[in-house]
Design a protein around this motif. Structure first.
Motif, PDB file in Angstrom:
ATOM      1  N   SER A 168       0.843  -1.192   0.000  1.00 48.29           N
ATOM      2  CA  SER A 168       0.000   0.000   0.000  1.00 48.29           C
ATOM      3  C   SER A 168       0.881   1.246   0.000  1.00 48.29           C
ATOM      4  O   SER A 168       2.105   1.168   0.204  1.00 48.29           O
ATOM      5  CB  SER A 168      -0.888   0.013   1.243  1.00 48.29           C
ATOM      6  OG  SER A 168      -0.096   0.217   2.412  1.00 48.29           O
ATOM      7  N   GLU A 169       0.273   2.398  -0.224  1.00 47.02           N
ATOM      8  CA  GLU A 169       1.040   3.649  -0.237  1.00 47.02           C
ATOM      9  C   GLU A 169       1.726   3.872   1.103  1.00 47.02           C
ATOM     10  O   GLU A 169       2.891   4.264   1.152  1.00 47.02           O
ATOM     11  CB  GLU A 169       0.102   4.820  -0.559  1.00 47.02           C
ATOM     12  CG  GLU A 169       0.828   6.163  -0.614  1.00 47.02           C
ATOM     13  CD  GLU A 169      -0.088   7.307  -1.000  1.00 47.02           C
ATOM     14  OE1 GLU A 169       0.361   8.465  -0.952  1.00 47.02           O
ATOM     15  OE2 GLU A 169      -1.262   7.039  -1.349  1.00 47.02           O
ATOM     16  N   ARG A 170       1.019   3.615   2.206  1.00 51.92           N
ATOM     17  CA  ARG A 170       1.605   3.801   3.531  1.00 51.92           C
ATOM     18  C   ARG A 170       2.704   2.789   3.800  1.00 51.92           C
ATOM     19  O   ARG A 170       3.729   3.121   4.405  1.00 51.92           O
ATOM     20  CB  ARG A 170       0.515   3.707   4.612  1.00 51.92           C
ATOM     21  CG  ARG A 170       1.048   3.909   6.031  1.00 51.92           C
ATOM     22  CD  ARG A 170       1.778   5.244   6.161  1.00 51.92           C
ATOM     23  NE  ARG A 170       0.861   6.333   6.433  1.00 51.92           N
ATOM     24  CZ  ARG A 170       1.210   7.610   6.443  1.00 51.92           C
ATOM     25  NH1 ARG A 170       2.451   7.943   6.153  1.00 51.92           N
ATOM     26  NH2 ARG A 170       0.340   8.542   6.709  1.00 51.92           N
ATOM     27  N   GLU A 171       2.518   1.553   3.335  1.00 52.38           N
ATOM     28  CA  GLU A 171       3.558   0.538   3.502  1.00 52.38           C
ATOM     29  C   GLU A 171       4.816   0.920   2.728  1.00 52.38           C
ATOM     30  O   GLU A 171       5.937   0.706   3.201  1.00 52.38           O
ATOM     31  CB  GLU A 171       3.038  -0.827   3.060  1.00 52.38           C
ATOM     32  CG  GLU A 171       2.033  -1.424   4.029  1.00 52.38           C
ATOM     33  CD  GLU A 171       1.243  -2.588   3.443  1.00 52.38           C
ATOM     34  OE1 GLU A 171       0.446  -3.192   4.178  1.00 52.38           O
ATOM     35  OE2 GLU A 171       1.420  -2.878   2.233  1.00 52.38           O
ATOM     36  N   ASN A 172       4.634   1.520   1.560  1.00 47.35           N
ATOM     37  CA  ASN A 172       5.780   2.018   0.801  1.00 47.35           C
ATOM     38  C   ASN A 172       6.496   3.137   1.548  1.00 47.35           C
ATOM     39  O   ASN A 172       7.723   3.222   1.520  1.00 47.35           O
ATOM     40  CB  ASN A 172       5.342   2.523  -0.573  1.00 47.35           C
ATOM     41  CG  ASN A 172       5.254   1.413  -1.605  1.00 47.35           C
ATOM     42  OD1 ASN A 172       6.178   0.622  -1.737  1.00 47.35           O
ATOM     43  ND2 ASN A 172       4.145   1.348  -2.328  1.00 47.35           N
TER      44      ASN A 172
END
Length: 229
Positions: A168-172
């Motif tokens: 996900s964007e946050r995981e990235n």
């Protein structure tokens, strides 16, 4: 000579360093240590690549500890020759060199890990245990240097998309700061989230990248070109 049973209970190690005093200190340190209930047996010492290669061929050590500064050569040339000869020994760099170039080149040439000499007392045994489990050992301060050089190298190549990965964007975002060497607390501050949330994201990242440690996640992220500068 050690018997076959005794050899199976020891971790045979070759020390390659041009500093005799440093080799003596490492030998003493290792003689008082164990890795997973295995005593560490230093089977030889070398201060130049030719002798290191000869001892490797003669003894086939489980592990070779390599300095970057050697007589009549350097650690990079030794790593290249070990790879060319298909040596089965694990290789762990112990070096005073903290420059990105040395770190990047050593890992590119097949080193299983890299430890700064100033951190040997704190990191060496953990590093040995890690590489002997067929994993890469890069403490945060080393991984950051490796990644900086990797970014510069990639910048000179045609733009490529990373391999498909469903982060996900946050995981990235979390992965980006992880690769920079940030702790959980530092990641939380950078992203304005709680440490508990950081841990949840790290768990998901590990699962998706099929890794079990921060170091492995960094290495996989670099290999898959997941982090964009």
């Amino acid at each position: 000579m050690l018997s076959q049973v005794e050899q199976s209970k020891t971790l045979s190690t070759l020390l390659v360093d041009d500093d005799r005093q440093f080799r003596t200190g490492i030998r003493t340190f290792l003689s008082l240590s164990q890795i997973q209930d295995r005593a560490i047996n230093v089977i030889g010492e070398a201060d130049h690549p030719a002798l290191a290669l000869s001892l490797t061929k003669e003894h086939t050590p489980d592990l070779i500890l390599i300095d970057m500064e050697l007589i009549e050569g350097d650690g990079l040339s030794l790593l290249q020759q070990l790879r060319d000869s298909n040596a089965s020994s694990k290789t762990l760099v112990l070096s005073g060199h903290q420059e990105d170039y040395w770190i990047y080149q050593a890992m590119q040439l097949g080193a299983n890990g890299y430890v700064f000499k100033g951190q040997v007392a704190q990191q060496l045994l953990d590093a040995i245990a890690t590489v002997m489990q067929n994993q890469i050992y890069l403490p945060p301060e080393v991984a950051t240097g490796f990644f900086r050089k990797f970014q510069k190298t990639q910048a000179s190549l045609p733009s490529q998309l990373g391999q498909p990965c469903n982060l996900s964007e946050r995981e990235n975002d979390v992965l980006y700061w992880l690769v920079q060497g940030a702790s959980n607390d530092e990641i939380a501050k950078q992203l304005y989230i709680s440490v508990a949330t950081v841990k949840v994201h790290l768990t998901n990242i590990f699962l998706k990248l099929q890794v079990t440690s921060r170091t492995q996640a960094i290495v996989v992220a670099i290999k898959m070109n997941l982090i964009q500068s």
